[in-house]
Design a protein around this motif. Structure first.
Motif, PDB file in Angstrom:
ATOM      1  N   LEU A  62       0.831  -1.207   0.000  1.00  0.00           N
ATOM      2  CA  LEU A  62       0.000   0.000   0.000  1.00  0.00           C
ATOM      3  C   LEU A  62       0.866   1.257   0.000  1.00  0.00           C
ATOM      4  CD1 LEU A  62      -2.767  -1.059   2.563  1.00  0.00           C
ATOM      5  CD2 LEU A  62      -3.021  -0.800   0.077  1.00  0.00           C
ATOM      6  N   HIS A  63       1.971   1.216   0.748  1.00  0.00           N
ATOM      7  CA  HIS A  63       2.882   2.366   0.768  1.00  0.00           C
ATOM      8  C   HIS A  63       3.471   2.606  -0.621  1.00  0.00           C
ATOM      9  CE1 HIS A  63       6.149   5.029   2.056  1.00  0.00           C
ATOM     10  NE2 HIS A  63       6.943   4.271   1.321  1.00  0.00           N
ATOM     11  N   GLN A  64       3.900   1.536  -1.277  1.00  0.00           N
ATOM     12  CA  GLN A  64       4.481   1.675  -2.608  1.00  0.00           C
ATOM     13  C   GLN A  64       3.447   2.190  -3.606  1.00  0.00           C
ATOM     14  OE1 GLN A  64       5.878  -2.357  -2.973  1.00  0.00           O
ATOM     15  NE2 GLN A  64       7.930  -1.864  -2.203  1.00  0.00           N
ATOM     16  N   HIS A  65       2.199   1.738  -3.451  1.00  0.00           N
ATOM     17  CA  HIS A  65       1.132   2.200  -4.332  1.00  0.00           C
ATOM     18  C   HIS A  65       0.861   3.686  -4.142  1.00  0.00           C
ATOM     19  CE1 HIS A  65      -2.496   2.090  -6.740  1.00  0.00           C
ATOM     20  NE2 HIS A  65      -3.211   2.534  -5.716  1.00  0.00           N
ATOM     21  N   SER A  66       0.787   4.119  -2.859  1.00  0.00           N
ATOM     22  CA  SER A  66       0.516   5.530  -2.597  1.00  0.00           C
ATOM     23  C   SER A  66       1.670   6.410  -3.058  1.00  0.00           C
ATOM     24  CB  SER A  66       0.237   5.755  -1.109  1.00  0.00           C
ATOM     25  OG  SER A  66       1.373   5.438  -0.330  1.00  0.00           O
TER      26      SER A  66
END
Length: 347
Positions: free
Chosen positions: A257-261
């Motif tokens: 999720l961090h990489q996506h954001s």
């Protein structure tokens, strides 16, 4: 279990808002600390560490009340592990809220060059809790209580994001919480700042809710919280130079999720730069002379923020191998001279 429409996801999916009748508390690996389920046998160690000294400055309770609360929290945690119904445990909550207690351990200073893990972390330093876990509201309070000589050395900064990641992780890997909150006496300004750095947002103040014995006056109780869709444990750990350990519960998904954001922010940055008006011809000539076109301040700041997030590696195999890790020395030289005012600073 009672199935209700999930109001968080907006997808209308049925999801229970009752907590499980029994739980297996996971061990959690940190860089500075190793967390294992706390036991009643650890309570004597809390007394030996003088963990309740200056409780009014750290959590707002007097030391007698603080000790009684910790005793109850550990027993409530053990009762949940044993599958004892909250109402029948004798130390449960009438609203069927639950508590999880972890013992916090670290590597003894004489072995400070060793990596912290379940085998090397033999020095007990305190406890961390998820308290009043409310299945209906999917909410819990987090609390750290450290021994007197272990405060101010950064242990909470390592443990809290990893426990919160477990709390927010979807069931059955985690608790599936929606909100985690913390309460801080107004005089504990250092903890307040640390919690903000971890991603907590001020949400309210209870006026004159606590008695400040040292200064013989009332003090406010500040409440901070964070929600599952706004909390980023990777950024919280980056704030203090901590690394992601993907074997911890909920961490792999949190990293994705961090990489996506981050990718979304990069795309937004690119769109912002692309939408900037072209410079006039004479200005363009000056910019060419300087080397290349200068970005707007907002674009440069955004780019700096994104690049700073990629400074630290995100797995345990790439961790800092320095034999003199910063947390080993933090506060070490002042231990013998710390006074009562210093000891109130928990973080």
């Amino acid at each position: 279990m009672t199935a209700v429409v999930d109001g968080d996801s907006g997808e209308g999916t049925a999801r229970s808002r009752e907590l499980p009748s029994q739980i297996t508390i996971p061990c959690i690996q940190g860089e500075m600390v190793y967390l294992r389920p706390a036991s009643v046998g650890d309570l004597a160690s809390m007394d030996a560490l003088d963990a309740y000294v200056n409780a009014s400055g750290v959590t707002g309770k007097d030391r007698v009340a603080e000790r009684a609360a910790v005793q109850a929290w550990v027993r409530r945690s053990q009762a949940w592990v044993d599958g004892i119904e909250s109402q029948k445990s004798g130390i449960g909550d009438p609203e069927s809220r639950r508590t999880i207690a972890w013992a916090m351990l670290t590597v003894p200073e004489e072995h400070e060059d060793e990596t912290v893990n379940e085998h090397t972390a033999t020095e007990f330093i305190g406890m961390i809790f998820l308290i009043d876990i409310d299945g209906w509201a999917r909410s819990a309070r987090i609390q750290v209580i450290l021994g007197k000589e272990y405060r101010g050395r950064g242990y909470s900064r390592d443990a809290m994001p990893r426990v919160m990641t477990y709390g927010f992780a979807d069931e059955p890997e985690g608790l599936g919480l929606h909100r985690i909150w913390v309460a801080v006496p107004e005089k504990n300004t250092r903890s307040y700042s640390v919690y903000q750095s971890l991603g907590f947002v001020p949400s309210g103040t209870s006026r004159d809710a606590l008695w400040d014995e040292a200064n013989n006056k009332y003090q406010d109780l500040n409440v901070l919280d964070t929600l599952v869709d706004e909390y980023d444990p990777v950024r919280a750990m980056d704030a203090f130079g901590m690394h992601v350990i993907t074997t911890n519960p909920g961490m792999e998904k949190a990293l994705l999720l961090h990489q996506h954001s981050t990718a979304i922010r990069k795309q937004a940055l690119s769109d912002t730069i692309a939408s900037q008006p072209e410079a006039h011809s004479d200005e363009a000539q000056d910019e060419t002379t300087m080397g290349d076109k200068v970005k707007s301040d907002s674009a440069r700041i955004a780019q700096d923020n994104i690049e700073s997030e990629n400074t630290w590696p995100y797995n345990s195999t790439e961790r800092n191998k320095s034999k003199k890790a910063w947390w080993r020395r933090l506060g070490h030289d002042r231990m013998s001279s710390r006074n009562a005012n210093d000891s109130q600073q928990e973080e």
